[in-house]
Design a protein around this motif. Structure first.
Motif, mmCIF file in Angstrom:
data_model
loop_
_atom_site.group_PDB
_atom_site.id
_atom_site.type_symbol
_atom_site.label_atom_id
_atom_site.label_comp_id
_atom_site.label_asym_id
_atom_site.label_seq_id
_atom_site.Cartn_x
_atom_site.Cartn_y
_atom_site.Cartn_z
ATOM 1 N N ALA A 24 0.833 -1.209 0.000
ATOM 2 C CA ALA A 24 0.000 0.000 0.000
ATOM 3 C C ALA A 24 0.864 1.254 0.000
ATOM 4 C CB ALA A 24 -0.928 -0.011 1.219
ATOM 5 N N GLU A 25 1.984 1.194 0.712
ATOM 6 C CA GLU A 25 2.917 2.331 0.774
ATOM 7 C C GLU A 25 3.504 2.625 -0.608
ATOM 8 O OE1 GLU A 25 7.278 2.679 2.694
ATOM 9 O OE2 GLU A 25 5.756 1.955 4.088
ATOM 10 N N LEU A 26 3.912 1.570 -1.313
ATOM 11 C CA LEU A 26 4.469 1.745 -2.659
ATOM 12 C C LEU A 26 3.397 2.236 -3.632
ATOM 13 C CD1 LEU A 26 6.783 -1.407 -2.977
ATOM 14 C CD2 LEU A 26 7.479 0.972 -2.630
ATOM 15 N N LYS A 27 2.180 1.729 -3.471
ATOM 16 C CA LYS A 27 1.078 2.166 -4.324
ATOM 17 C C LYS A 27 0.812 3.656 -4.135
ATOM 18 C CE LYS A 27 -2.583 -0.815 -6.012
ATOM 19 N NZ LYS A 27 -3.690 -1.717 -5.700
ATOM 20 N N ALA A 28 0.836 4.085 -2.873
ATOM 21 C CA ALA A 28 0.602 5.496 -2.561
ATOM 22 C C ALA A 28 1.687 6.385 -3.152
ATOM 23 C CB ALA A 28 0.530 5.688 -1.052
ATOM 24 N N ALA A 29 2.862 5.800 -3.344
ATOM 25 C CA ALA A 29 3.984 6.546 -3.941
ATOM 26 C C ALA A 29 3.926 6.539 -5.463
ATOM 27 C CB ALA A 29 5.307 5.961 -3.458
ATOM 28 N N GLY A 30 2.861 5.933 -6.018
ATOM 29 C CA GLY A 30 2.675 5.961 -7.464
ATOM 30 C C GLY A 30 3.071 4.704 -8.192
ATOM 31 N N ARG A 31 3.495 3.671 -7.477
ATOM 32 C CA ARG A 31 3.893 2.417 -8.130
ATOM 33 C C ARG A 31 2.651 1.590 -8.465
ATOM 34 N NH1 ARG A 31 9.213 0.959 -6.146
ATOM 35 N NH2 ARG A 31 8.870 -1.190 -6.857
ATOM 36 N N ASP A 32 2.700 0.875 -9.574
ATOM 37 C CA ASP A 32 1.594 0.032 -10.024
ATOM 38 C C ASP A 32 1.725 -1.354 -9.387
ATOM 39 O OD1 ASP A 32 -0.524 -1.128 -11.370
ATOM 40 O OD2 ASP A 32 0.661 -1.547 -13.176
ATOM 41 N N VAL A 33 1.486 -1.411 -8.087
ATOM 42 C CA VAL A 33 1.657 -2.651 -7.339
ATOM 43 C C VAL A 33 0.372 -3.482 -7.384
ATOM 44 C CG1 VAL A 33 2.049 -3.638 -5.038
ATOM 45 C CG2 VAL A 33 3.382 -1.660 -5.797
ATOM 46 N N ILE A 34 0.537 -4.779 -7.635
ATOM 47 C CA ILE A 34 -0.590 -5.710 -7.557
ATOM 48 C C ILE A 34 -0.421 -6.506 -6.267
ATOM 49 C CG2 ILE A 34 -1.808 -7.635 -8.626
ATOM 50 C CD1 ILE A 34 -0.700 -6.726 -11.322
ATOM 51 N N GLY A 35 -1.390 -6.392 -5.381
ATOM 52 C CA GLY A 35 -1.312 -7.053 -4.085
ATOM 53 C C GLY A 35 -1.966 -8.420 -4.085
ATOM 54 N N LEU A 36 -1.171 -9.439 -3.813
ATOM 55 C CA LEU A 36 -1.684 -10.802 -3.691
ATOM 56 C C LEU A 36 -1.393 -11.340 -2.296
ATOM 57 C CD1 LEU A 36 -0.455 -12.311 -7.106
ATOM 58 C CD2 LEU A 36 -2.616 -11.145 -6.622
ATOM 59 N N SER A 37 -1.282 -10.420 -1.333
ATOM 60 C CA SER A 37 -0.876 -10.819 0.020
ATOM 61 C C SER A 37 -2.027 -10.897 1.012
ATOM 62 C CB SER A 37 0.192 -9.850 0.549
ATOM 63 O OG SER A 37 -0.283 -8.513 0.528
ATOM 64 N N ALA A 38 -3.108 -10.189 0.757
ATOM 65 C CA ALA A 38 -4.203 -10.131 1.740
ATOM 66 C C ALA A 38 -5.203 -11.263 1.516
ATOM 67 C CB ALA A 38 -4.916 -8.787 1.672
ATOM 68 N N GLY A 39 -5.601 -11.922 2.615
ATOM 69 C CA GLY A 39 -6.591 -12.993 2.539
ATOM 70 C C GLY A 39 -7.997 -12.448 2.640
ATOM 71 N N GLU A 40 -8.417 -11.723 1.608
ATOM 72 C CA GLU A 40 -9.703 -11.028 1.667
ATOM 73 C C GLU A 40 -10.417 -11.119 0.326
ATOM 74 O OE1 GLU A 40 -11.102 -7.067 3.787
ATOM 75 O OE2 GLU A 40 -9.562 -6.657 2.287
ATOM 76 N N PRO A 41 -11.634 -11.689 0.289
ATOM 77 C CA PRO A 41 -12.376 -11.766 -0.977
ATOM 78 C C PRO A 41 -12.626 -10.375 -1.551
ATOM 79 C CG PRO A 41 -13.463 -13.053 0.755
ATOM 80 C CD PRO A 41 -12.404 -12.237 1.422
ATOM 81 N N ASP A 42 -12.583 -10.281 -2.883
ATOM 82 C CA ASP A 42 -12.870 -8.990 -3.523
ATOM 83 C C ASP A 42 -14.367 -8.810 -3.779
ATOM 84 O OD1 ASP A 42 -12.730 -11.057 -5.445
ATOM 85 O OD2 ASP A 42 -12.402 -9.623 -7.069
ATOM 86 N N PHE A 43 -15.180 -9.829 -3.452
ATOM 87 C CA PHE A 43 -16.624 -9.694 -3.610
ATOM 88 C C PHE A 43 -17.184 -8.732 -2.560
ATOM 89 C CE2 PHE A 43 -16.008 -14.370 -4.667
ATOM 90 C CZ PHE A 43 -15.926 -14.156 -6.031
ATOM 91 N N ASP A 44 -18.283 -8.081 -2.897
ATOM 92 C CA ASP A 44 -18.982 -7.252 -1.925
ATOM 93 C C ASP A 44 -19.831 -8.159 -1.029
ATOM 94 O OD1 ASP A 44 -19.854 -5.008 -0.607
ATOM 95 O OD2 ASP A 44 -21.359 -4.453 -2.108
ATOM 96 N N THR A 45 -20.091 -7.687 0.193
ATOM 97 C CA THR A 45 -21.016 -8.402 1.073
ATOM 98 C C THR A 45 -22.376 -8.516 0.384
ATOM 99 O OG1 THR A 45 -19.904 -7.494 3.022
ATOM 100 C CG2 THR A 45 -22.107 -8.398 3.348
#
Length: 400
Positions: A24-45
């Motif tokens: 998230a820190e690198l993303k905020a600095a403008g980097r195009d980071v793809i995060g595959l580290s969080a164990g969280e569904p991308d679906f909405d509740t």
């Protein structure tokens, strides 16, 4: 002399949260980071669950509740345990906490004494050993193997049990591997546990509904009714119901243990969010129709990731039965050097270099107790996964 508790020196911050924060820190600095580290569904509740929360707010259900959950939610958990597993529980045997993590933590805090041991198969969810340490116990880590699909064998469990063993922590489907134990594989473990009546079972069933290719989930007390009186079956609404931020977990077990957990919760956090509890009632009692299509999406993503990672020389990526993680082995990459000059000495060096040089965030295997591997969460879009895996392919191809 330090102002801080000596207990803190025994534990470390969550590596998964740390890697997600770094991305998230690198993303905020403008980097195009793809995060595959969080164990969280991308679906909405699901909408019916959100509607139930809004209705609870409108009805003024915004006051304190009983420390470990409203009667309606405890009853919903009882109904779920009977419906899905044929297990009978009363509301007095149910604890509701602020996420699944709190119920696990409360149980350990309520039961551990100095010298008590807890058997934890590796790779494990990063919080298990540290929670045991915080509770004053000793984690006994037993490493599984890629050859056995990262599953603990009956022989390994038998060998790990000592007179000091208090708990065996069991997680299927697993975080971080996605490995799911068949009924026969679980029966082999429960047969061992039946021979050791002093060992209690903590079954973390959080990924119960995330299962693929016909894999049939089962839980220890269901497979071996003789273990019912010393099993704490833990679950929650975070993963399958896409409710990570709502923070509701629950556990079913013996009245004495549940009462002890309530005592700890009453003097720490007290009740979970009242609105979240009413949303969880709807999650458990309401339609389950969204689970099957969500699983189809997860299965497609799993197959995409396994295929692309398995194409890489030096990486072996087994196909998991459930959850939304893969746990590739990278023994063939150790010792190589990145274009920036970083030597891949271990899986932490691999994950760090992958983030810094290829803008992909994963979690290194040492965080889960088994190396050299890394964990990918495929709970994100097909497009993001395709691009991330292509970057991993290019990064690995550039190693010398």
């Amino acid at each position: 002399m330090s102002f801080l508790s000596a207990t803190l020196s025994r534990v470390k911050p969550s590596p998964t949260i740390a890697m997600t924060a770094k991305a998230a820190e690198l993303k905020a600095a403008g980097r195009d980071v793809i995060g595959l580290s969080a164990g969280e569904p991308d679906f909405d509740t699901p909408q019916n669950i959100k509607d139930a929360a809004v209705a609870a707010i409108a009805a003024g259900k915004t006051k304190y509740t009983a420390p470990d959950g409203i009667p309606e939610l405890k009853q919903a958990v009882c109904a779920k345990m009977k419906r899905d597993h044929g297990l009978d529980y009363t509301p007095a045997q149910i604890s509701v906490g602020t996420g699944g993590k709190q119920t696990l933590y409360n149980a350990l805090m309520a039961t551990m004494n100095d010298g008590d041991e807890v058997i934890i198969p590796a790779p494990y969810w990063v919080s298990y050993p540290d929670m045991v340490l915080l509770a004053g116990g000793t984690p006994v880590v037993v490493e599984t193997t890629l050859a056995n699909s990262f599953k603990l064998t009956a022989e390994q469990l038998e060998a790990a049990i000592t007179p000091r063993t208090k708990w065996f922590i069991f997680n299927s489907p697993s975080n971080p591997t996605g490995a799911g134990y068949s009924r026969d594989e679980l029966k082999a473990l429960t047969d061992v546990l039946m021979r050791h009546p002093h060992v209690w079972i903590m079954s973390d069933d959080m990924y119960e509904h995330l299962a693929y290719d016909g894999f049939e989930f089962c839980t220890p007390a269901e497979v071996e009714p003789g273990l019912y009186d010393r099993t704490l079956t833990c679950n929650g609404v975070s993963k399958a119901y896409a409710m990570t931020g709502w923070r509701i977990g629950y556990a079913a077990g013996p009245v004495e243990l549940i009462s002890a957990m309530r005592k700890i919760q009453s003097q720490s956090t007290s009740n979970p969010c009242s609105i979240s509890q009413w949303a969880a009632v709807e999650a458990l009692n309401g339609t389950q129709d969204f689970l099957a299509p969500n699983n189809e999406t997860f299965k497609r993503r799993r197959d995409l990731v396994v295929r692309m990672l398995d194409e890489i020389d030096g990486i072996t990526c087994p196909t998991p039965e459930g959850a939304f993680y893969v746990y590739p082995a990278i023994a063939g990459l150790i010792g190589k050097t990145t274009p920036a000059g970083t030597v891949i000495e271990n899986d932490e060096a691999f994950a760090t270099a992958l983030l810094e040089e290829a803008d992909v965030a994963v979690v290194f295997g040492a965080a889960f107790g088994l190396s050299p591997n890394f964990r990918v969460s495929y709970a994100t879009s097909d497009a993001a996964l395709t691009e991330a895996c292509a970057r991993i392919q290019r990064f690995c191809a550039s190693l010398r």
